[in-house]
Design an enzyme around this catalytic site. Structure first.
Site, PDB file in Angstrom:
ATOM      1  N   SER A 175      58.759  98.995 -19.681  1.00 53.17           N
ATOM      2  CA  SER A 175      58.384 100.362 -20.057  1.00 53.17           C
ATOM      3  C   SER A 175      59.381 101.381 -19.510  1.00 53.17           C
ATOM      4  O   SER A 175      59.402 102.521 -19.938  1.00 53.17           O
ATOM      5  CB  SER A 175      56.989 100.681 -19.500  1.00 53.17           C
ATOM      6  OG  SER A 175      57.071 100.802 -18.093  1.00 53.17           O
ATOM      7  N   GLY A 176      60.166 100.950 -18.525  1.00 53.18           N
ATOM      8  CA  GLY A 176      61.050 101.914 -17.866  1.00 53.18           C
ATOM      9  C   GLY A 176      60.408 102.496 -16.625  1.00 53.18           C
ATOM     10  O   GLY A 176      61.048 103.191 -15.848  1.00 53.18           O
ATOM     11  N   GLY A 177      59.115 102.206 -16.415  1.00 52.24           N
ATOM     12  CA  GLY A 177      58.430 102.617 -15.185  1.00 52.24           C
ATOM     13  C   GLY A 177      58.899 101.751 -14.017  1.00 52.24           C
ATOM     14  O   GLY A 177      59.595 100.745 -14.221  1.00 52.24           O
ATOM     15  N   VAL A 178      58.513 102.143 -12.801  1.00 50.66           N
ATOM     16  CA  VAL A 178      59.028 101.459 -11.610  1.00 50.66           C
ATOM     17  C   VAL A 178      58.687  99.965 -11.614  1.00 50.66           C
ATOM     18  O   VAL A 178      59.562  99.116 -11.426  1.00 50.66           O
ATOM     19  CB  VAL A 178      58.436 102.085 -10.320  1.00 50.66           C
ATOM     20  CG1 VAL A 178      58.970 101.386  -9.088  1.00 50.66           C
ATOM     21  CG2 VAL A 178      58.720 103.562 -10.272  1.00 50.66           C
ATOM     22  N   ASP A 179      57.414  99.653 -11.857  1.00 52.34           N
ATOM     23  CA  ASP A 179      56.995  98.264 -11.671  1.00 52.34           C
ATOM     24  C   ASP A 179      57.660  97.322 -12.675  1.00 52.34           C
ATOM     25  O   ASP A 179      58.224  96.296 -12.294  1.00 52.34           O
ATOM     26  CB  ASP A 179      55.464  98.151 -11.756  1.00 52.34           C
ATOM     27  CG  ASP A 179      54.786  99.030 -10.707  1.00 52.34           C
ATOM     28  OD1 ASP A 179      55.458  99.371  -9.722  1.00 52.34           O
ATOM     29  OD2 ASP A 179      53.606  99.382 -10.883  1.00 52.34           O
ATOM     30  N   SER A 180      57.614  97.692 -13.962  1.00 53.85           N
ATOM     31  CA  SER A 180      58.214  96.764 -14.935  1.00 53.85           C
ATOM     32  C   SER A 180      59.732  96.724 -14.764  1.00 53.85           C
ATOM     33  O   SER A 180      60.359  95.693 -15.005  1.00 53.85           O
ATOM     34  CB  SER A 180      57.806  97.105 -16.368  1.00 53.85           C
ATOM     35  OG  SER A 180      58.418  98.289 -16.818  1.00 53.85           O
ATOM     36  N   SER A 181      60.325  97.822 -14.318  1.00 50.83           N
ATOM     37  CA  SER A 181      61.778  97.816 -14.102  1.00 50.83           C
ATOM     38  C   SER A 181      62.154  96.859 -12.969  1.00 50.83           C
ATOM     39  O   SER A 181      63.130  96.106 -13.067  1.00 50.83           O
ATOM     40  CB  SER A 181      62.279  99.217 -13.734  1.00 50.83           C
ATOM     41  OG  SER A 181      62.066 100.089 -14.800  1.00 50.83           O
ATOM     42  N   CYS A 219      37.984 101.115  15.225  1.00 48.72           N
ATOM     43  CA  CYS A 219      36.803 101.932  14.927  1.00 48.72           C
ATOM     44  C   CYS A 219      35.579 101.048  14.674  1.00 48.72           C
ATOM     45  O   CYS A 219      35.073 100.442  15.604  1.00 48.72           O
ATOM     46  CB  CYS A 219      37.122 102.859  13.747  1.00 48.72           C
ATOM     47  SG  CYS A 219      35.931 104.190  13.605  1.00 48.72           S
ATOM     48  N   TYR A 220      35.114 100.931  13.429  1.00 45.09           N
ATOM     49  CA  TYR A 220      33.966 100.048  13.179  1.00 45.09           C
ATOM     50  C   TYR A 220      34.269  98.647  13.716  1.00 45.09           C
ATOM     51  O   TYR A 220      33.402  97.992  14.305  1.00 45.09           O
ATOM     52  CB  TYR A 220      33.676  99.969  11.670  1.00 45.09           C
ATOM     53  CG  TYR A 220      32.445  99.159  11.331  1.00 45.09           C
ATOM     54  CD1 TYR A 220      31.231  99.789  11.083  1.00 45.09           C
ATOM     55  CD2 TYR A 220      32.486  97.768  11.272  1.00 45.09           C
ATOM     56  CE1 TYR A 220      30.094  99.045  10.783  1.00 45.09           C
ATOM     57  CE2 TYR A 220      31.360  97.014  10.980  1.00 45.09           C
ATOM     58  CZ  TYR A 220      30.168  97.666  10.726  1.00 45.09           C
ATOM     59  OH  TYR A 220      29.041  96.935  10.440  1.00 45.09           O
ATOM     60  N   GLU A 237      46.461 103.620  11.998  1.00 49.09           N
ATOM     61  CA  GLU A 237      47.145 103.509  10.696  1.00 49.09           C
ATOM     62  C   GLU A 237      47.481 104.869  10.091  1.00 49.09           C
ATOM     63  O   GLU A 237      48.298 104.955   9.179  1.00 49.09           O
ATOM     64  CB  GLU A 237      46.289 102.688   9.713  1.00 49.09           C
ATOM     65  CG  GLU A 237      44.966 103.307   9.279  1.00 49.09           C
ATOM     66  CD  GLU A 237      43.804 103.046  10.250  1.00 49.09           C
ATOM     67  OE1 GLU A 237      44.077 102.757  11.427  1.00 49.09           O
ATOM     68  OE2 GLU A 237      42.640 103.165   9.825  1.00 49.09           O
ATOM     69  N   GLY A 291      35.045 101.344   8.980  1.00 46.07           N
ATOM     70  CA  GLY A 291      34.094 101.252   7.869  1.00 46.07           C
ATOM     71  C   GLY A 291      33.068 102.360   7.958  1.00 46.07           C
ATOM     72  O   GLY A 291      32.903 102.972   9.019  1.00 46.07           O
ATOM     73  N   LYS A 327      53.470  99.591  -3.409  1.00 44.45           N
ATOM     74  CA  LYS A 327      54.434 100.366  -4.201  1.00 44.45           C
ATOM     75  C   LYS A 327      55.714 100.668  -3.418  1.00 44.45           C
ATOM     76  O   LYS A 327      56.813 100.581  -3.971  1.00 44.45           O
ATOM     77  CB  LYS A 327      53.760 101.686  -4.617  1.00 44.45           C
ATOM     78  CG  LYS A 327      54.487 102.436  -5.684  1.00 44.45           C
ATOM     79  CD  LYS A 327      54.083 101.907  -7.033  1.00 44.45           C
ATOM     80  CE  LYS A 327      54.642 102.665  -8.183  1.00 44.45           C
ATOM     81  NZ  LYS A 327      54.105 102.130  -9.447  1.00 44.45           N
ATOM     82  N   HIS A 338      42.172 105.641  14.895  1.00 45.06           N
ATOM     83  CA  HIS A 338      42.839 104.994  13.751  1.00 45.06           C
ATOM     84  C   HIS A 338      44.366 105.014  13.917  1.00 45.06           C
ATOM     85  O   HIS A 338      44.988 106.051  13.693  1.00 45.06           O
ATOM     86  CB  HIS A 338      42.444 105.702  12.455  1.00 45.06           C
ATOM     87  CG  HIS A 338      41.023 105.441  12.080  1.00 45.06           C
ATOM     88  ND1 HIS A 338      40.660 104.455  11.184  1.00 45.06           N
ATOM     89  CD2 HIS A 338      39.865 106.013  12.503  1.00 45.06           C
ATOM     90  CE1 HIS A 338      39.347 104.438  11.071  1.00 45.06           C
ATOM     91  NE2 HIS A 338      38.838 105.375  11.861  1.00 45.06           N
TER      92      HIS A 338
END
Ligand code: XMP
Length: 525
Positions: free
Chosen positions: A235-241, A85-86, A183, A58, A381, A181
């Site tokens: 829509s043809g985008g990744v998420d809605s597909s 860290c924090y 990550e 943080g 994603k 870190h």
């Protein structure tokens, strides 16, 4: 079937820049986790029933007045804790050790941490040996204060030049702190350290796999909707597909998708969506050919925000028209993903400055009185993409660059006309195909072409041309909040420019946009 949520890591967020990365690394180990703010209420914390807890980094100092604190309940729970860290400094402070501001000893960037003693977190990990021959880790640090004295029961398990206490462990309590870190990928053993924590120390089994996620989602969708029908704006985008593929697997013909072709899509995009979903997968898709309605409404509209509103409102209008024709639809499926959930939780507490009103299908009206189902709400994603592939969607769809809701509407500067959209589609296709051919498509985060409605002089053979200009845009970015123009090879740009000017007579000039974000934005409008 496994309960894939039973073993779960709680990530308490102290406002670190990389907290979402921690969650992604945990998920990569096949373990479910959620991010919650550091001041999570005690009852919510207990109800969460964490198998282990990670305290994030943080921006504050743990020794400042009113510094964010670890909730006392966490320190009383008998589960493994890893402070980063924090998070480590907060553990030290609250458990009776000492943290001091050390202006001359701050560390930002690369550091080497020598590993000491025996502990389950770092034992046996090694990037190189330090001067004394002890194993050392290449890590990424970012801290101003440092730990000066350990709380009772802890031992030092890592030391760097500027942080003599760079890692600590209380073996009996399974409580660990690391100043660096894990990550970020600059910490070479970072993923291994997180894996050690969640699998070995917390004892999680790695059940969060694409196959299990799909099985779980399919069951949960069936339980939720029963015999009702569900509507999805595709829509043809990744998420809605991916939502379409998942819902189809779960409830088959109870799903109806509405795909609005607004005339602002890329070359052959509408046909491709229909081919993938309706023809190949047997999904019920209603294609609404609405190019004319969109272009009529957009005539004379020049302002980018006004264009976004026209496109967004008309989309909703058309969608409602289609929904009204369907009986028995009780649910609306949406492709909300986990970062949207985290961001909307964060933005409900702070005030974000509006740069562009990003129209997403998320803005569908509540007047539709449909219940909402969001099967990707828990996924990042990359997880959405992975299950998309497992569900049989083509890689070209799943790994596609993002495309804005208003489509070419914000890539044609000023007023949108069919003539411009047609020219832009051809030019953009040449650019994208060339990126794919030269294996550059996946090395950039987003690439597209912008139409500039200005005329410029050119020459072909003996003839003078006086025609339009397009600009190529390709960016590299992690989060789309900041970005730099991709350093595409000159030869490549040269080839694309020649192909565009040679094959599209109405374009006389091609430019490459080298602005970063900020001060520019990724889209031109
Ligand atoms: P900017 O241009 O704001 O873009 O730097 C950041 C990312 O957001 C996308 N974008 C949009 N997405 N509706 C969307 O759904 C919009 O109105 C919109 N405007 C920008 C852009 O493509 C980039 O990925």
């Amino acid at each position: 079937m496994h309960d894939i949520h039973a073993q779960r890591i709680l990530i308490l967020d102290f406002g670190g820049q990389t907290t979402q990365l921690i969650a992604r690394r945990v998920r990569e180990c096949g373990v479910y986790c959620e991010i919650h703010p550091w001041d999570l209420q005690a009852d919510a914390l207990i109800e969460f029933n964490a198998t282990g807890i990670i305290l994030s980094g943080g921006p504050e100092s743990t020794i400042a007045d009113n510094a964010p604190r670890i909730p006392d309940e966490i320190l009383k729970l008998n589960v493994p804790v890893l402070g980063i860290c924090y998070g480590m400094q907060a553990l030290v402070n609250q458990l009776g050790g000492e943290v001091r501001a050390q202006q001359n000893h701050s560390e930002f960037g690369y550091a080497s941490v020598s590993v000491q003693g025996n502990n389950a977190l770092l034992d046996g990990l090694n990037d190189s040996d330090d001067k004394s021959g002890a194993p050392a880790l290449d890590v990424w640090m970012s801290h101003g204060d440092r730990v000066e004295k350990l709380p009772d029961g802890f031992e030092i398990v890592g030391t760097s030049e500027n942080a003599p206490i760079a890692a600590m462990a209380h073996t009996d309590k399974n409580c660990f702190g690391i100043q660096f870190h894990p990550e970020v990928t600059h910490t070479l053993q970072g993923a291994a350290i997180i894996e050690r924590f969640v699998l070995d120390i917390c004892g999680c089994e790695g059940l969060w796999t694409p196959g299990n996620i799909i099985d779980n989602a399919v069951n949960s969708i069936r339980d939720t909707v029963g015999n009702d029908d569900v509507l999805l704006a595709l829509s043809g985008g990744v998420d809605s597909s991916v939502v379409a593929a998942l819902m189809h697997k779960a409830i088959g013909s109870q799903l109806t998708c509405v795909f609005v072709d607004n005339g602002l899509l890329r070359l052959n995009e509408g046909d491709r969506v229909m081919e993938t979903f309706a023809e190949n997968m047997g999904v019920k898709v209603i294609r609404v050919n609405a190019e004319e309605r969109f272009l009529t409404k957009l005539a004379g509209v020049e302002d980018p925000e006004a264009k976004r509103k026209v496109i967004g409102n008309l989309f909703v209008e058309l969608f409602e028209e289609e929904a009204d024709k369907l009986q028995n639809v009780k649910w609306l499926a949406q492709g909300t993903i986990y970062p949207d959930v985290i961001e909307s939780a964060a933005s409900s507490t702070g005030s974000a400055h509006l740069i562009k009103s990003h129209h997403n299908v998320g803005g569908l009206p509540s007047s539709m009185r449909l219940k909402l189902i969001e099967p990707l709400r828990e996924l990042f994603k990359d997880e959405v993409r992975r299950i998309g592939v497992d569900l049989g969607l083509p890689g070209s769809m799943v790994y596609r660059h993002p495309f804005p809701g208003p489509g070419l509407g914000v890539r044609i500067l000023g007023e949108v006309k069919k003539e411009y959209a047609d020219i832009l589609r051809l030019a953009d296709n040449i650019f994208i195909e060339a990126l794919i051919k030269h294996d550059l498509y996946n090395s950039v985060s987003q690439a597209f072409t912008v139409f500039l409605p200005v005329k410029s002089v050119g020459v072909t053979g003996d003839g003078r041309r006086y025609n339009y200009v397009v600009s190529l845009r390709a960016v590299e970015t992690i989060d789309f909040m900041t970005a730099r123009a991709a350093h595409l090879p000159y030869d490549f740009l040269d080839e694309v420019s020649r192909n565009i000017c040679n094959s599209i007579p109405s374009i006389s000039r091609v430019t490459y946009d080298i602005s970063s974000k900020p001060p520019a934005t990724i889209e031109w409008e």
